[in-house]
Write a protein that holds these residues in place. Structure first.
Motif, short mmCIF file in Angstrom:
data_model
loop_
_atom_site.label_atom_id
_atom_site.label_comp_id
_atom_site.label_asym_id
_atom_site.label_seq_id
_atom_site.Cartn_x
_atom_site.Cartn_y
_atom_site.Cartn_z
N VAL A 14 20.96 -14.75 -32.14
CA VAL A 14 20.83 -13.56 -32.97
C VAL A 14 21.82 -13.47 -34.17
O VAL A 14 21.07 -13.06 -35.44
N TRP A 15 22.77 -13.54 -34.12
CA TRP A 15 23.78 -13.88 -35.25
C TRP A 15 23.16 -14.93 -36.29
O TRP A 15 23.26 -14.70 -37.40
N ALA A 16 22.90 -16.21 -35.71
CA ALA A 16 22.50 -17.32 -36.64
C ALA A 16 21.39 -16.78 -37.40
O ALA A 16 21.37 -17.09 -38.85
N ALA A 17 20.30 -15.85 -37.02
CA ALA A 17 19.21 -15.54 -37.43
C ALA A 17 19.56 -14.30 -38.64
O ALA A 17 18.61 -14.01 -39.50
N SER A 18 20.53 -13.71 -38.42
CA SER A 18 20.63 -12.42 -39.10
C SER A 18 22.07 -12.46 -39.93
O SER A 18 21.94 -11.52 -40.90
N SER A 19 22.89 -13.16 -39.75
CA SER A 19 24.05 -13.00 -40.39
C SER A 19 23.94 -13.11 -41.88
O SER A 19 24.61 -12.32 -42.73
N VAL A 20 23.34 -14.16 -42.69
CA VAL A 20 23.12 -14.39 -43.87
C VAL A 20 22.43 -12.98 -44.56
O VAL A 20 23.08 -12.35 -45.71
N LEU A 21 21.44 -12.44 -43.87
CA LEU A 21 20.77 -11.26 -44.64
C LEU A 21 21.65 -10.01 -44.23
O LEU A 21 21.91 -9.09 -45.24
N TYR A 22 22.50 -10.09 -43.22
CA TYR A 22 23.47 -8.92 -43.17
C TYR A 22 24.51 -8.98 -44.03
O TYR A 22 24.71 -7.97 -44.78
N PHE A 23 25.17 -9.97 -44.40
CA PHE A 23 26.28 -10.21 -45.31
C PHE A 23 25.52 -9.99 -46.87
O PHE A 23 26.31 -9.31 -47.69
N THR A 24 24.42 -10.27 -46.92
CA THR A 24 23.73 -9.96 -48.54
C THR A 24 23.32 -8.57 -48.52
O THR A 24 23.61 -8.00 -49.55
N PHE A 25 22.25 -7.94 -47.64
CA PHE A 25 21.80 -6.68 -47.82
C PHE A 25 22.73 -5.49 -47.44
O PHE A 25 22.97 -4.32 -47.98
N ALA A 26 23.37 -5.76 -46.18
CA ALA A 26 24.14 -4.69 -45.57
C ALA A 26 25.55 -4.71 -46.27
O ALA A 26 26.12 -3.23 -46.26
N VAL A 27 26.26 -5.77 -46.39
CA VAL A 27 27.70 -5.66 -47.09
C VAL A 27 27.58 -5.72 -48.37
O VAL A 27 28.42 -5.17 -49.20
N GLY A 28 26.75 -6.52 -48.90
CA GLY A 28 26.71 -6.61 -50.58
C GLY A 28 27.30 -7.76 -51.09
O GLY A 28 27.68 -7.81 -52.41
N LEU A 29 27.55 -8.75 -50.28
CA LEU A 29 28.17 -10.15 -50.89
C LEU A 29 27.07 -10.89 -52.01
O LEU A 29 25.91 -10.90 -51.61
N ASP A 30 27.81 -11.21 -52.80
CA ASP A 30 26.73 -12.15 -53.87
C ASP A 30 26.87 -13.60 -53.44
O ASP A 30 27.39 -13.94 -52.43
N ARG A 32 27.93 -16.52 -54.51
CA ARG A 32 29.21 -16.98 -54.61
C ARG A 32 29.96 -16.77 -53.52
O ARG A 32 30.59 -17.46 -52.72
N GLN A 33 30.13 -15.43 -53.10
CA GLN A 33 30.99 -14.94 -52.15
C GLN A 33 30.67 -15.59 -50.67
O GLN A 33 31.32 -15.87 -49.78
N LEU A 34 29.13 -15.42 -50.48
CA LEU A 34 28.53 -15.84 -49.36
C LEU A 34 28.98 -17.35 -49.16
O LEU A 34 29.15 -17.57 -47.97
N GLY A 35 28.79 -18.09 -50.21
CA GLY A 35 29.04 -19.49 -49.99
C GLY A 35 30.60 -19.88 -49.47
O GLY A 35 30.64 -20.62 -48.97
N LEU A 36 31.54 -19.19 -50.02
CA LEU A 36 32.66 -19.14 -49.67
C LEU A 36 33.05 -18.56 -48.31
O LEU A 36 33.67 -19.42 -47.66
N LEU A 37 32.43 -17.83 -47.99
CA LEU A 37 32.55 -17.31 -46.70
C LEU A 37 32.04 -18.19 -45.71
O LEU A 37 32.90 -18.45 -44.67
N LEU A 38 30.96 -18.90 -45.86
CA LEU A 38 30.28 -19.76 -44.97
C LEU A 38 31.11 -21.24 -44.97
O LEU A 38 31.15 -21.70 -43.94
N GLY A 39 31.72 -21.28 -46.00
CA GLY A 39 32.44 -22.70 -46.36
C GLY A 39 33.63 -22.55 -45.50
O GLY A 39 34.15 -23.53 -44.56
N ALA A 40 34.34 -21.65 -45.65
CA ALA A 40 35.63 -21.23 -44.63
C ALA A 40 35.24 -21.13 -43.36
O ALA A 40 36.10 -21.73 -42.58
N ALA A 41 34.35 -20.56 -42.95
CA ALA A 41 33.66 -20.49 -41.53
C ALA A 41 33.64 -21.97 -41.09
O ALA A 41 33.98 -22.22 -39.95
N GLY A 42 33.14 -22.82 -41.84
CA GLY A 42 32.80 -24.20 -41.52
C GLY A 42 33.86 -24.95 -41.31
O GLY A 42 34.16 -25.86 -40.20
N VAL A 43 35.06 -24.84 -42.12
CA VAL A 43 36.39 -25.59 -42.10
C VAL A 43 37.05 -25.07 -40.73
O VAL A 43 37.40 -25.74 -39.80
N ALA A 44 36.88 -23.61 -40.34
CA ALA A 44 37.48 -23.14 -39.43
C ALA A 44 36.64 -23.64 -37.94
O ALA A 44 37.57 -24.01 -36.98
#
Length: 401
Positions: A14-30, A32-44
């Motif tokens: 559920v999360w994998a299929a909806s997280s990117v769209l949630y951060f984009t449309f519900a939270v309003g990340l652009d 660049r921000q989304l790329g940094l967010l997912l990059g930090a998540a990958g390192v963690a």
């Protein structure tokens, strides 16, 4: 335990299929921000596996696994109330760290519970996981079709609920005191002191070689869709078929493949089969640009079948060898390090495909397939050599390296 994993993967799907769209449309990340967010998540996520392995050597795995489930419940709850990027960054990073740690702990727990039947359990686990991902993606599709912030919030809450129920199921599962044993050792051998996997060069070499042995994941999810869209005339509607083929075949065939590739020596042989199958996949992908829409479609569907076959071999060989090549007295910490291979591949694999393979065109796919096949030979020989050292009394008929 299998039901707990099914629920875990359903929520994760559920999360994998909806997280990117949630951060984009519900939270309003652009972007660049989304790329940094997912990059930090990958390192963690890369850090999650060795951390889990280290802690599992000191504390009960069951308690740690429940802790990872509840940690993700807390961070998912924070995501519903946090909209600032600087707050979301550590929250999402901790979520992915807990997710990767939980996967490592699940397999450690399964190794202890299943004992010598771990190959069969691993097959059932893979089937349950893929079924869970498919169900989760289906649930997410309903919420995404509605598209409101409330619908996104419902999906996140559903993910959190899956972790709560999984925690209860893990709590009700007994954890054996004994860690079990993987390979026979001399009966007069003295108990060995715990060893650090970071000082074991042969094991670290195995883990390093296991990174390219996980590239099937990026090829399926990144390579095939992008190659279809940018380098062939095949219809874009074919992309979902890749995941459908993968999900169905893994659910149906994983147990059968695992039954045929049981034990560490056969697992070492499966590494070579992985390399050859992935080479065949890359050759087929390279030829997909030479014809029209029908030719490209058939070639890419065949590639999806081949990369799924490679995944079936890898899912058997990777964990079996990670367990079998680790010293029994330090197994938890060793498996934590082994779990890094998949996490590193998820970070590096897409960059390799988009930055090098796609740029080089069909030749890039041929080079990639040849490199993986060659490395599979190296990993097989390394694994067999280490198994020979662990099994000095192995029968003469053993597989030759």
């Amino acid at each position: 335990m299998l039901l707990a994993q099914l629920l875990d993967r359903t929520g994760t799907g559920v999360w994998a299929a909806s997280s990117v769209l949630y951060f984009t449309f519900a939270v309003g990340l652009d972007a660049r921000q989304l790329g940094l967010l997912l990059g930090a998540a990958g390192v963690a996520g890369v850090a999650g596996s060795p951390l889990a392995g280290r802690l599992a050597g000191r504390f009960p795995v069951r308690i740690l696994l429940i802790g990872c489930h509840l940690l993700r419940v807390a961070t998912l709850g924070l995501m519903l109330v946090c909209t600032r990027f600087d707050v979301l960054l550590p929250v999402v990073a901790v979520t992915y760290l807990g997710d990767r740690a939980a996967k490592t702990l699940e397999m450690l727990f399964a190794t202890r519970v299943a004992g010598e039947r771990r190959s069969e359990y691993q097959a059932l686990s893979r089937s349950a996981a893929n079924a869970g991902y498919a169900v989760g993606a289906g649930i997410a599709a309903i919420g995404l079709a509605v598209g409101t912030r409330e619908a996104y919030a419902a999906l996140i809450l559903g993910n959190a609920l899956s972790f709560v129920v999984a925690s209860v199921l893990v709590w009700r599962t007994h954890e054996p005191r004994s860690h079990g044993h993987v390979v026979a050792r001399s009966t007069d051998a003295k108990p060995a002191a715990p060893r650090s996997p970071w000082r074991d060069r042969d094991y670290l070499a195995f883990v390093l070689l296991d990174i390219p042995m996980n590239l099937d994941d990026s090829i399926l999810n990144v390579g095939l869709p992008l190659w279809l869209v940018n380098h062939t005339s095949a219809p874009h509607a074919l992309v979902p078929a890749f995941l459908a083929i993968n999900t169905v075949l893994v659910v149906v065939l994983q147990l059968h493949v695992s039954a045929r590739v049981e034990g560490p020596r056969r697992a070492a042989g499966a590494v070579l089969l992985y390399g050859l199958t992935l080479l065949a996949c890359c050759v087929v992908v390279a030829t997909a640009t030479g014809g029209g829409a029908w030719t490209a479609s058939i070639a890419l569907l065949a590639a999806a079948l081949l990369v799924t076959t490679a995944e079936l071999f890898r899912s058997v060989s990777s964990w079996e060898l990670a367990v079998s090549l680790a010293p029994e007295e330090s197994r938890a910490s060793y498996l934590g390090v082994a779990g890094m291979a998949g996490s590193v591949q998820k970070s590096v694999g897409p960059l390799l495909l988009t930055g090098a393979v796609m740029t080089a065109g069909p030749a890039g796919w041929l080079l990639l397939g040849g490199a993986v096949a060659g490395l599979s030979v190296v990993q097989r020989r390394l694994s067999l050599r280490r198994l020979d050292a662990l099994l000095p009394a192995a029968p003469p008929s053993r597989t030759l390296s």
